[in-house]
Design an enzyme around this catalytic site. Sequence first.
Site, PDB file in Angstrom:
ATOM      1  N   HIS A  80       0.844  -1.203   0.000  1.00  0.00           N
ATOM      2  CA  HIS A  80       0.000   0.000   0.000  1.00  0.00           C
ATOM      3  C   HIS A  80       0.877   1.249   0.000  1.00  0.00           C
ATOM      4  CE1 HIS A  80      -2.848   3.051   1.394  1.00  0.00           C
ATOM      5  NE2 HIS A  80      -2.084   3.261   2.451  1.00  0.00           N
ATOM      6  N   ASP A 109       6.168  22.655 -25.649  1.00  0.00           N
ATOM      7  CA  ASP A 109       6.150  21.277 -25.139  1.00  0.00           C
ATOM      8  C   ASP A 109       7.189  21.189 -24.035  1.00  0.00           C
ATOM      9  OD1 ASP A 109       6.101  18.401 -24.804  1.00  0.00           O
ATOM     10  OD2 ASP A 109       5.329  18.250 -26.841  1.00  0.00           O
ATOM     11  N   TRP A 145       7.552  -0.381   3.939  1.00  0.00           N
ATOM     12  CA  TRP A 145       8.021   0.239   2.693  1.00  0.00           C
ATOM     13  C   TRP A 145       9.451   0.719   2.811  1.00  0.00           C
ATOM     14  CZ3 TRP A 145       9.115   5.476   1.170  1.00  0.00           C
ATOM     15  CH2 TRP A 145       9.094   6.392   2.221  1.00  0.00           C
ATOM     16  N   SER A 172      12.652   6.450 -13.660  1.00  0.00           N
ATOM     17  CA  SER A 172      11.548   7.213 -14.229  1.00  0.00           C
ATOM     18  C   SER A 172      11.455   8.596 -13.597  1.00  0.00           C
ATOM     19  CB  SER A 172      10.245   6.439 -14.026  1.00  0.00           C
ATOM     20  OG  SER A 172       9.155   7.281 -14.234  1.00  0.00           O
ATOM     21  N   SER A 173      11.505   8.655 -12.268  1.00  0.00           N
ATOM     22  CA  SER A 173      11.303   9.987 -11.677  1.00  0.00           C
ATOM     23  C   SER A 173      12.519  10.878 -11.873  1.00  0.00           C
ATOM     24  CB  SER A 173      10.880   9.926 -10.214  1.00  0.00           C
ATOM     25  OG  SER A 173      11.355   8.813  -9.583  1.00  0.00           O
ATOM     26  N   HIS A 256      13.463  11.572   3.862  1.00  0.00           N
ATOM     27  CA  HIS A 256      12.873  12.825   4.303  1.00  0.00           C
ATOM     28  C   HIS A 256      12.657  13.818   3.171  1.00  0.00           C
ATOM     29  CE1 HIS A 256      10.776  15.006   7.214  1.00  0.00           C
ATOM     30  NE2 HIS A 256      11.245  16.079   6.614  1.00  0.00           N
ATOM     31  N   GLU A 258      12.056  13.025   0.297  1.00  0.00           N
ATOM     32  CA  GLU A 258      10.953  12.416  -0.447  1.00  0.00           C
ATOM     33  C   GLU A 258       9.593  12.931   0.031  1.00  0.00           C
ATOM     34  OE1 GLU A 258      10.567  10.519  -3.029  1.00  0.00           O
ATOM     35  OE2 GLU A 258       8.498   9.851  -2.777  1.00  0.00           O
ATOM     36  N   TYR A 260       8.909  15.795   1.083  1.00  0.00           N
ATOM     37  CA  TYR A 260       8.704  17.135   0.518  1.00  0.00           C
ATOM     38  C   TYR A 260       8.495  17.058  -0.980  1.00  0.00           C
ATOM     39  CZ  TYR A 260       9.476  18.704   5.112  1.00  0.00           C
ATOM     40  OH  TYR A 260       9.320  18.871   6.456  1.00  0.00           O
ATOM     41  N   SER A 271      -1.281  27.468  -3.807  1.00  0.00           N
ATOM     42  CA  SER A 271      -0.922  28.882  -3.967  1.00  0.00           C
ATOM     43  C   SER A 271      -1.529  29.489  -5.223  1.00  0.00           C
ATOM     44  CB  SER A 271       0.600  29.039  -4.037  1.00  0.00           C
ATOM     45  OG  SER A 271       1.185  28.522  -2.884  1.00  0.00           O
ATOM     46  N   HIS A 305      15.445  12.294  12.424  1.00  0.00           N
ATOM     47  CA  HIS A 305      14.293  12.327  13.333  1.00  0.00           C
ATOM     48  C   HIS A 305      13.373  11.121  13.111  1.00  0.00           C
ATOM     49  CE1 HIS A 305      12.058  15.023  10.216  1.00  0.00           C
ATOM     50  NE2 HIS A 305      11.753  13.780  10.008  1.00  0.00           N
ATOM     51  N   HIS A 306      13.607  10.372  12.028  1.00  0.00           N
ATOM     52  CA  HIS A 306      12.840   9.145  11.821  1.00  0.00           C
ATOM     53  C   HIS A 306      13.385   7.994  12.653  1.00  0.00           C
ATOM     54  CE1 HIS A 306      10.497  10.605   8.345  1.00  0.00           C
ATOM     55  NE2 HIS A 306      11.546  11.370   8.145  1.00  0.00           N
ATOM     56  N   THR A 331       7.261  26.731   6.772  1.00  0.00           N
ATOM     57  CA  THR A 331       5.925  26.193   6.537  1.00  0.00           C
ATOM     58  C   THR A 331       4.884  27.134   7.128  1.00  0.00           C
ATOM     59  OG1 THR A 331       6.940  24.038   6.787  1.00  0.00           O
ATOM     60  CG2 THR A 331       4.571  24.075   6.628  1.00  0.00           C
ATOM     61  N   LYS A 334       4.180  29.975   4.873  1.00  0.00           N
ATOM     62  CA  LYS A 334       3.239  29.615   3.819  1.00  0.00           C
ATOM     63  C   LYS A 334       1.803  29.633   4.324  1.00  0.00           C
ATOM     64  CE  LYS A 334       6.006  27.006   0.698  1.00  0.00           C
ATOM     65  NZ  LYS A 334       5.349  27.621  -0.447  1.00  0.00           N
ATOM     66  N   ARG A 453       2.122   0.180  15.163  1.00  0.00           N
ATOM     67  CA  ARG A 453       1.866   0.073  13.720  1.00  0.00           C
ATOM     68  C   ARG A 453       2.124  -1.347  13.251  1.00  0.00           C
ATOM     69  NH1 ARG A 453       6.109   3.926  10.724  1.00  0.00           N
ATOM     70  NH2 ARG A 453       4.856   3.356   8.933  1.00  0.00           N
TER      71      ARG A 453
END
Lengths: 537, 184
Positions: A80, A109, A145, A172-173, A256, A258, A260, A271, A305-306, A331, A334, A453
């Site tokens: 998932h 293009d 994951w 790809s990315s 991390h 990722e 963002y 925005s 921090h993870h 943040t 924003k 979890r």
Amino acid sequence: MAHAAHADHADHEHHGPPKGFIQRWVMTTNHKDIGTLYMVFAGLMFFIGGAMALVIRAELFQPGLQFVDPQFFNSMTTAHALMMVFGAVMPAWVGVANWMIPLQIGAPDMALPRMNNFSFWILPFAFLLLISTLFVPGGSPAGGWTLYPPLTLQGGDALPMAIFAVHMMGISSIMGAINVIVTLMNMRAPGVTLLRMPLFCWTWLITAYLLILVMPVLAGAVTMLLTDHFFGTTFFSAAGGGDPVLYQHIFWFFGHPEVYILILPAFGVVSEIIPTFSRKPLFGYESMVYATASIGFLSFIVWAHHMFTVGMPLAGQLFFMLTTMMIAVPTGVKVFNWSATMWKGSISFEPPMLFAICFLFLFTIGGFSGLMLAITPADFQYHDTYFVVAHFHYVLVPGAIFAIMAGVYYWLPKWTGHMYNMTLAKWHFWMSTIFVNVLFFPQHFLGLAGMPRRIPDYSTQFAEWNMVSSIGAFGFGVSQLMFPIAIWQCVKGGARAADKVWEGAHGLEWELPSPAPYHTWESPPSMAQIEHGAPAH
Amino acid sequence: MNPSRNESTAHRNLALKLGMVALGAFGFGFALVPLYDVLCAVTGYGDRSQLTRAAEERPTSVDTSRLVTVEFIANLPTVGSWDFKPEVRSMQVQPGRLYEAKFLAGNRTGHSTWAQAVPDVSPSKATAYFRKTDCFCFTPQHFDINESRDMSVRFFVDPQLPKQVERITLAYTFYDTPAPVARR
């Protein structure tokens, strides 16, 4: 070669897309077709990943083991996450970028159209490989994951398949990101300066740099897993002097930034939508750009921090706690700017604005629970509980995914030339908003009470809130069926959309006819159009 | 040169540069491995060379004013093929005095083999103060089929150990060598 491409391009100039399914969709180099492909693919993955989430929530509806065995349950949580992060949210953003970036900067293009085709068509194969692991001996990866060793290395035949799938998604990315940067740097129409770009382009530019810098690090980490498993290296195996904690450092150095990558384009879309429906220019355009860049920079120095609980020096804990909290500053800039944009605006509540306002509130809740998790001593209590699950689902579902929906409802009339069914879209919004809170809010309570979890069974004290959460999950899942229906109806027909679909909108895309023709900005926009469309600041 | 050719050269150049950045980032992922070792060595946290090396110095003075609890943990990467456990769960030790602890290991793999114990000390700030003068973890150990035996570690706690550390955990994970943990 490039010259030939140009001549070929000129041939089609005043014709529509090529006839025939293969020519149109498989061989296309048109940014709009590729954008559509990305988004359709993302939608498909969203529903497959969502079905997996419903397997999880069905099992957790009551304590005890009901439907699936624990190994398969863990496969579901792992798959998932991989499907939603790499299959739904990231391709959806690349799809919107493909469609909108050339329209917004007055380019005909994307800069590298063939690479664009390639980077999309890798994805179906990557996910086919990933999904097919469900059918191999030993089952699909079930170690989460994050693919932490040593647990992940004890998996069956699925491990190399999952790793190659991650490699393909990464390639790809990275290609998608290179394309976005080259397009934004080289193909802005004369007069569209960097600080005249709409914020969606800005946030994507920064996202693309993050992608180029961290996706290869993930590729490196999973390559090391692969060699540890098959070629006797011991990067992460303590038996040979390796350290599994090292994997966590490398993974989160990717992981991390990722998060963002998933959320910055959402900031861009919101925005654009909030000023349109507040009928006011965006408050603090430049501070938005700098805030996005600061978030991008800070995302590289907060990864540990993870993993506060791995046994880190006190100095490390303090450093990562303080830098993490520092992210709340840009943040916060924003959130204040969005609020200030709405302040005294004449606001109307069309579906894109509803989703954007909901984003603003619920993403902020996710941000606050993130701040709680940043407090190192508190994190020892919250770590690996449902509190973390609630936190990242608040920033990803009513955060990133609601922003994608807001963007689709915002630009869909431009894409199809028709207005969609507003009543259906509003139903979609309200059902999603109510159920997303029923689904995820109770998970805060579960986590604070200590529910871990990635466990298919739980102590009976957690039964009530799990039941509520599962009801929310099924309500949310069913509500999402309204989204493809609304889109399909809009593709097929509906009231004609004006060129400038929303009266308060600014931006070069609204200077084009609706639906946007197959080829746009063959000749660059005029200065008057640019002045008219530029974000006021 | 026509403008479109010019343009596509510019695209190609930028794309190539960005591709190099991506390649560099791929290399950086691997560079993190030695960087991590350097960081561990500099800070002394999780420094593996400290853990697997015999201490050269011997205790000189005994600090009789305090007692430190040393706990022993025996881990196996996979269950079933070995017996491995400490003789006692914990000891009260005086910093500066030499002690001996025993771990019992039994080979249930069904063949004679080599095994290697990998040590770890927790909390990590105690690593630098926990000295082993002799340890079964310094070298691979040979076991015949079904052989069981005691293996010993001699250690002392440096009296310089920070006052707030009252409890040290010494953990061993016992691996079949040379096959790494992942092989099954």
